[in-house]
Design a protein around this motif. Structure first.
Motif, PDB file in Angstrom:
ATOM      1  N   ALA A 291       0.822  -1.211   0.000  1.00 27.23           N
ATOM      2  CA  ALA A 291       0.000   0.000   0.000  1.00 27.23           C
ATOM      3  C   ALA A 291       0.853   1.256   0.000  1.00 27.23           C
ATOM      4  CB  ALA A 291      -0.935  -0.009   1.207  1.00 27.23           C
ATOM      5  N   GLY A 292       2.013   1.206   0.635  1.00 30.54           N
ATOM      6  CA  GLY A 292       2.877   2.375   0.718  1.00 30.54           C
ATOM      7  C   GLY A 292       3.444   2.794  -0.615  1.00 30.54           C
ATOM      8  N   ARG A 293       3.497   1.892  -1.570  1.00 31.21           N
ATOM      9  CA  ARG A 293       4.038   2.236  -2.877  1.00 31.21           C
ATOM     10  C   ARG A 293       3.172   3.292  -3.583  1.00 31.21           C
ATOM     11  NH1 ARG A 293       8.082  -1.230  -3.296  1.00 31.21           N
ATOM     12  NH2 ARG A 293       7.850  -3.324  -2.414  1.00 31.21           N
ATOM     13  N   ALA A 294       1.904   3.381  -3.185  1.00 29.67           N
ATOM     14  CA  ALA A 294       1.007   4.365  -3.792  1.00 29.67           C
ATOM     15  C   ALA A 294       1.223   5.765  -3.244  1.00 29.67           C
ATOM     16  CB  ALA A 294      -0.445   3.943  -3.579  1.00 29.67           C
ATOM     17  N   GLY A 295       1.945   5.890  -2.147  1.00 28.90           N
ATOM     18  CA  GLY A 295       2.252   7.210  -1.596  1.00 28.90           C
ATOM     19  C   GLY A 295       2.012   7.316  -0.115  1.00 28.90           C
ATOM     20  N   ALA A 296       0.785   7.009   0.345  1.00 26.01           N
ATOM     21  CA  ALA A 296       0.461   7.085   1.771  1.00 26.01           C
ATOM     22  C   ALA A 296      -0.737   6.180   2.044  1.00 26.01           C
ATOM     23  CB  ALA A 296       0.150   8.516   2.192  1.00 26.01           C
ATOM     24  N   ALA A 297      -0.632   5.333   3.062  1.00 29.12           N
ATOM     25  CA  ALA A 297      -1.731   4.417   3.373  1.00 29.12           C
ATOM     26  C   ALA A 297      -1.658   3.999   4.830  1.00 29.12           C
ATOM     27  CB  ALA A 297      -1.675   3.180   2.467  1.00 29.12           C
ATOM     28  N   ILE A 298      -2.824   3.714   5.394  1.00 31.88           N
ATOM     29  CA  ILE A 298      -2.912   3.348   6.807  1.00 31.88           C
ATOM     30  C   ILE A 298      -3.792   2.112   6.970  1.00 31.88           C
ATOM     31  CG2 ILE A 298      -2.528   5.684   7.667  1.00 31.88           C
ATOM     32  CD1 ILE A 298      -5.530   6.022   7.899  1.00 31.88           C
ATOM     33  N   PRO A 299      -3.474   1.268   7.960  1.00 39.80           N
ATOM     34  CA  PRO A 299      -4.346   0.121   8.224  1.00 39.80           C
ATOM     35  C   PRO A 299      -5.570   0.556   9.021  1.00 39.80           C
ATOM     36  CG  PRO A 299      -2.479   0.105   9.735  1.00 39.80           C
ATOM     37  CD  PRO A 299      -2.284   1.282   8.830  1.00 39.80           C
ATOM     38  N   GLY A 300      -6.730   0.069   8.615  1.00 41.73           N
ATOM     39  CA  GLY A 300      -7.955   0.449   9.307  1.00 41.73           C
ATOM     40  C   GLY A 300      -8.875  -0.742   9.515  1.00 41.73           C
ATOM     41  N   LEU A 301      -9.707  -0.649  10.535  1.00 40.75           N
ATOM     42  CA  LEU A 301     -10.704  -1.669  10.831  1.00 40.75           C
ATOM     43  C   LEU A 301     -12.094  -1.070  10.680  1.00 40.75           C
ATOM     44  CD1 LEU A 301      -9.197  -3.287  14.074  1.00 40.75           C
ATOM     45  CD2 LEU A 301      -9.077  -4.176  11.733  1.00 40.75           C
ATOM     46  N   VAL A 302     -12.983  -1.866  10.118  1.00 41.23           N
ATOM     47  CA  VAL A 302     -14.375  -1.452  10.000  1.00 41.23           C
ATOM     48  C   VAL A 302     -14.975  -1.318  11.388  1.00 41.23           C
ATOM     49  CG1 VAL A 302     -16.658  -2.156   9.170  1.00 41.23           C
ATOM     50  CG2 VAL A 302     -14.631  -2.516   7.741  1.00 41.23           C
ATOM     51  N   VAL A 303     -15.766  -0.274  11.603  1.00 43.19           N
ATOM     52  CA  VAL A 303     -16.418  -0.044  12.886  1.00 43.19           C
ATOM     53  C   VAL A 303     -17.691  -0.880  12.957  1.00 43.19           C
ATOM     54  CG1 VAL A 303     -17.500   1.683  14.380  1.00 43.19           C
ATOM     55  CG2 VAL A 303     -15.459   2.269  13.054  1.00 43.19           C
ATOM     56  N   SER A 304     -17.801  -1.725  13.960  1.00 43.13           N
ATOM     57  CA  SER A 304     -18.975  -2.591  14.083  1.00 43.13           C
ATOM     58  C   SER A 304     -20.039  -2.019  15.013  1.00 43.13           C
ATOM     59  CB  SER A 304     -18.555  -3.976  14.582  1.00 43.13           C
ATOM     60  OG  SER A 304     -17.883  -3.885  15.823  1.00 43.13           O
ATOM     61  N   ASP A 305     -19.642  -1.132  15.926  1.00 45.27           N
ATOM     62  CA  ASP A 305     -20.596  -0.512  16.839  1.00 45.27           C
ATOM     63  C   ASP A 305     -21.192   0.751  16.221  1.00 45.27           C
ATOM     64  OD1 ASP A 305     -20.117  -2.390  18.868  1.00 45.27           O
ATOM     65  OD2 ASP A 305     -18.376  -1.247  19.581  1.00 45.27           O
ATOM     66  N   THR A 306     -22.400   1.083  16.661  1.00 51.00           N
ATOM     67  CA  THR A 306     -22.982   2.362  16.285  1.00 51.00           C
ATOM     68  C   THR A 306     -22.241   3.476  17.017  1.00 51.00           C
ATOM     69  OG1 THR A 306     -25.143   1.387  15.900  1.00 51.00           O
ATOM     70  CG2 THR A 306     -25.090   3.757  16.321  1.00 51.00           C
ATOM     71  N   VAL A 307     -21.931   4.558  16.300  1.00 54.20           N
ATOM     72  CA  VAL A 307     -21.145   5.646  16.871  1.00 54.20           C
ATOM     73  C   VAL A 307     -21.994   6.912  16.923  1.00 54.20           C
ATOM     74  CG1 VAL A 307     -19.048   7.029  16.677  1.00 54.20           C
ATOM     75  CG2 VAL A 307     -19.030   4.632  15.956  1.00 54.20           C
ATOM     76  N   LYS A 308     -22.033   7.549  18.090  1.00 52.99           N
ATOM     77  CA  LYS A 308     -22.801   8.772  18.297  1.00 52.99           C
ATOM     78  C   LYS A 308     -21.849   9.942  18.551  1.00 52.99           C
ATOM     79  CE  LYS A 308     -26.847   6.487  18.769  1.00 52.99           C
ATOM     80  NZ  LYS A 308     -28.049   6.674  17.929  1.00 52.99           N
ATOM     81  N   ALA A 309     -22.203  11.094  18.021  1.00 50.51           N
ATOM     82  CA  ALA A 309     -21.529  12.339  18.382  1.00 50.51           C
ATOM     83  C   ALA A 309     -22.364  13.025  19.457  1.00 50.51           C
ATOM     84  CB  ALA A 309     -21.385  13.244  17.167  1.00 50.51           C
ATOM     85  N   VAL A 310     -21.709  13.537  20.502  1.00 46.79           N
ATOM     86  CA  VAL A 310     -22.433  14.163  21.610  1.00 46.79           C
ATOM     87  C   VAL A 310     -21.907  15.573  21.826  1.00 46.79           C
ATOM     88  CG1 VAL A 310     -22.870  11.940  22.740  1.00 46.79           C
ATOM     89  CG2 VAL A 310     -20.824  13.248  23.358  1.00 46.79           C
ATOM     90  N   ASP A 311     -22.747  16.400  22.481  1.00 43.58           N
ATOM     91  CA  ASP A 311     -22.319  17.756  22.799  1.00 43.58           C
ATOM     92  C   ASP A 311     -21.690  17.805  24.180  1.00 43.58           C
ATOM     93  OD1 ASP A 311     -24.385  17.659  24.647  1.00 43.58           O
ATOM     94  OD2 ASP A 311     -25.750  18.921  23.452  1.00 43.58           O
TER      95      ASP A 311
END
Length: 392
Positions: A122-142
């Motif tokens: 992946a790094g050969r393309a320039g910039a890349a990071i390993p990521g995991l799909v989020v399985s939980d519901t995510v809320k933004a709060v104030d």
């Protein structure tokens, strides 16, 4: 070197939330310092030519001990932030000019070869990071703790390291940020985004966890133990005759006063010699004489803890760990009672296991045979070793 792949392992943090009185990267998991386990993942990968550690300047001695024998570059000294530490690693590599650089946190010791393969590609393309799909519901709060938005988890990823970049692009981005007075980026992907680099995402691994708290270490220990399902037991035996003179014997790495010494090529420590055979036997790798022949003059008078350390390293080289050792000494003299705990502590130190996992018994032959006649002494040992399946 020009071209190829280098890795920067960032180990300059002072994190102590995991306890133990040390920065977390120097605490042990599975009997090995975290930073050593991390470095091994990179030095063992055939596609990575250079491994550049970045450490805190106060940790030189800790790092030397933890990285002993590993093929890594002279460590660079990190700065006050992670960003400045990564830049120090990049600058240390600048003259070597690798094509690709991987940046990895020392506190993530479980990166697999497959993950590193994906990072390099992946790094050969320039910039890349390993990521995991989020399985939980995510809320933004104030600020009052009220939900203000439910985020689309299909668009979210949790991010890991190693993050992969074209070396020249990442170095330029770091220099640009330093010139702009920016030193607040928490990972290199965020800095790359700020510098205008497109950043891709490749598949991370759930097992590539970051060790931060005491609970993280406990779970890691449990997971490692579960993975070491190939349990081996080896046995060892050694005997040495008493000499005509002398004033001590060595038993279990402890010098014990006695009216006679023992005859032997090294220090004639029957307890440790038996233990070496037990560990090597569990690995089916011969005995002490195969690895340290008495015909070799370099071992004359050698301290037997060196032989044990070698056997222990053979276990670690196969991804295993010693679970328990047990030693029985049979002798009319010397009496081991006053030295029992000192011997257990020394054996624990040499083998790298808790003293609670060291058994020691002492008995006599009830005045029968050569032991009863005080002509010599004998030791028996067993070692329980855990290896990962398929580690033959």
């Amino acid at each position: 070197m020009h071209g190829g792949v280098a890795a920067i392992v960032v180990a300059g943090g002072r994190g102590t939330r995991a306890g133990g009185g040390l920065p977390k990267q120097y605490r042990c998991v599975g009997g090995m310092p975290v930073v050593r386990r991390t470095l091994l993942a990179f030095t063992a990968h055939p596609g990575i030519a250079l491994v550049q550690p970045v450490i805190h300047r106060d940790d030189e001695a800790l790092f030397r001990e933890a990285s002993s024998g590993l093929d890594v570059l002279q460590p660079a000294h990190g700065g006050a932030t992670r960003q400045s530490s990564v830049r120090a690693g990049l600058e240390a590599l600048a003259e070597r000019a690798p094509e690709i650089v991987l940046v990895h946190d020392a506190a993530r010791p479980f990166a697999t070869p497959a993950l590193l393969d994906r990072a390099i590609e992946a790094g050969r393309a320039g910039a890349a990071i390993p990521g995991l799909v989020v399985s939980d519901t995510v809320k933004a709060v104030d600020g009052e703790g009220r939900v203000v938005e439910t985020l689309d988890r299909n668009r979210l990823r949790t991010v890991q390291t190693p993050q992969a970049f074209r070396f020249d692009a990442l170095l330029a981005a770091h220099r640009k940020a330093a010139a702009a007075g920016r030193d607040d980026f928490t990972d290199d992907a965020a800095l790359a985004e700020w510098a205008g680099l497109p950043v891709g995402v490749f598949a991370g691994e759930a097992g590539n966890v970051k060790l931060t708290t005491a609970d993280d270490f406990r779970r890691a220990e449990s997971d490692l133990l579960a993975a070491l399902g190939d349990v081996r037991v080896g046995s060892g035996y050694d005997v040495h005759a008493f000499a005509e003179d002398g004033d001590h014997v060595w038993l279990g790495g402890v010098k014990i006063p006695n009216d006679r010494g023992v005859v032997g090529h090294s220090d004639a420590d029957v307890a440790l010699h038996a233990l070496v055979d037990a560990i090597l036997g569990a690995l089916a790798e011969g005995d002490i004489g195969v690895h340290f022949p008495p015909s070799d003059e370099q071992w004359r008078g050698a301290s037997s803890d060196r032989f044990v350390a070698y056997a222990v390293e053979r276990v670690r080289a196969r991804g295993g760990r010693i679970a328990h050792v047990d030693i029985t000494v049979v002798a009319e003299t010397p009496r081991l009672g006053p030295h029992r705990e000192a011997i257990r502590a020394r054996v624990a130190e040499i083998t790298g296991i808790p003293v609670e996992r060291v058994g020691l018994q002492a008995t006599t032959s009830e005045k029968m045979g050569f032991i009863g006649r005080r002509e010599g002494l004998v030791a028996y040992a067993t070692a329980t070793v855990r290896l990962p399946w398929g580690a033959e």
